[in-house]
Write a protein that holds these residues in place. Structure first.
Motif, PDB file in Angstrom:
ATOM      1  N   PRO A  20       1.010   4.767  -8.166  1.00 39.62           N
ATOM      2  CA  PRO A  20       1.455   4.465  -9.579  1.00 39.62           C
ATOM      3  C   PRO A  20       1.200   3.221  -9.857  1.00 39.62           C
ATOM      4  CG  PRO A  20       2.965   5.938  -8.720  1.00 39.62           C
ATOM      5  CD  PRO A  20       2.251   5.320  -7.355  1.00 39.62           C
ATOM      6  N   ALA A  21       1.079   2.227  -8.949  1.00 43.01           N
ATOM      7  CA  ALA A  21       0.806   0.654  -9.092  1.00 43.01           C
ATOM      8  C   ALA A  21      -0.458   0.378  -9.263  1.00 43.01           C
ATOM      9  CB  ALA A  21       1.669  -0.168  -8.357  1.00 43.01           C
ATOM     10  N   GLY A  22      -1.369   1.378  -8.814  1.00 38.98           N
ATOM     11  CA  GLY A  22      -2.850   1.130  -8.743  1.00 38.98           C
ATOM     12  C   GLY A  22      -3.264   0.616  -7.513  1.00 38.98           C
ATOM     13  N   ILE A  23      -2.553   0.601  -6.335  1.00 34.60           N
ATOM     14  CA  ILE A  23      -3.130   0.382  -4.991  1.00 34.60           C
ATOM     15  C   ILE A  23      -3.871   1.376  -4.223  1.00 34.60           C
ATOM     16  CG2 ILE A  23      -2.069  -0.508  -2.944  1.00 34.60           C
ATOM     17  CD1 ILE A  23       0.180  -1.689  -4.598  1.00 34.60           C
ATOM     18  N   PRO A  24      -4.756   1.125  -3.648  1.00 34.50           N
ATOM     19  CA  PRO A  24      -5.657   2.031  -3.115  1.00 34.50           C
ATOM     20  C   PRO A  24      -4.739   2.563  -1.814  1.00 34.50           C
ATOM     21  CG  PRO A  24      -6.955   0.085  -3.187  1.00 34.50           C
ATOM     22  CD  PRO A  24      -5.747  -0.069  -3.842  1.00 34.50           C
ATOM     23  N   LEU A  25      -4.874   3.966  -1.558  1.00 34.39           N
ATOM     24  CA  LEU A  25      -3.976   4.307  -0.411  1.00 34.39           C
ATOM     25  C   LEU A  25      -4.760   5.494   0.291  1.00 34.39           C
ATOM     26  CD1 LEU A  25      -0.341   5.050  -0.277  1.00 34.39           C
ATOM     27  CD2 LEU A  25      -2.092   6.826   0.223  1.00 34.39           C
TER      28      LEU A  25
END
Length: 96
Positions: A20-25
């Motif tokens: 949700p914070a826009g960090i690739p996972l």
């Protein structure tokens, strides 16, 4: 200290997604097979471990069948889970 170093083959790799914070996972499964000496005897070791790479590491070209060396730490999958996941801090793809 919580540090794990492991080599193995990627057996399953999910598509890249974003928190949700826009960090690739990137979530994937590592299959490890080796022989170790325990109590003076050879022991065959086999295990599968769920792993996750975040940030720039998630953009590493990881695909099922890739041989990798990783290091990272173990953490619970979520606050209410007891299942462990390897959080990758360093990854090396081994070219065949």
């Amino acid at each position: 200290m919580n540090k794990l170093v492991l080599s193995g083959q990627v057996t399953h790799c999910e598509p890249l997604r974003y928190t949700p914070a826009g960090i690739p996972l990137l979530s994937f499964v590592i299959n490890h097979v080796s022989e170790n000496i325990e109590a003076g005897l050879k022991r065959k070791v086999e295990c599968e471990i769920n792993a996750v790479a975040m940030g720039d590491l998630a953009k590493t070209n990881i695909q099922a069948g890739a041989n990798i060396n990783v290091s990272g730490f173990l953490a619970k999958r979520s606050a209410k889970s007891t299942q462990l996941v390897l959080h990758i801090l360093k990854i090396e793809v081994i070219e065949n």
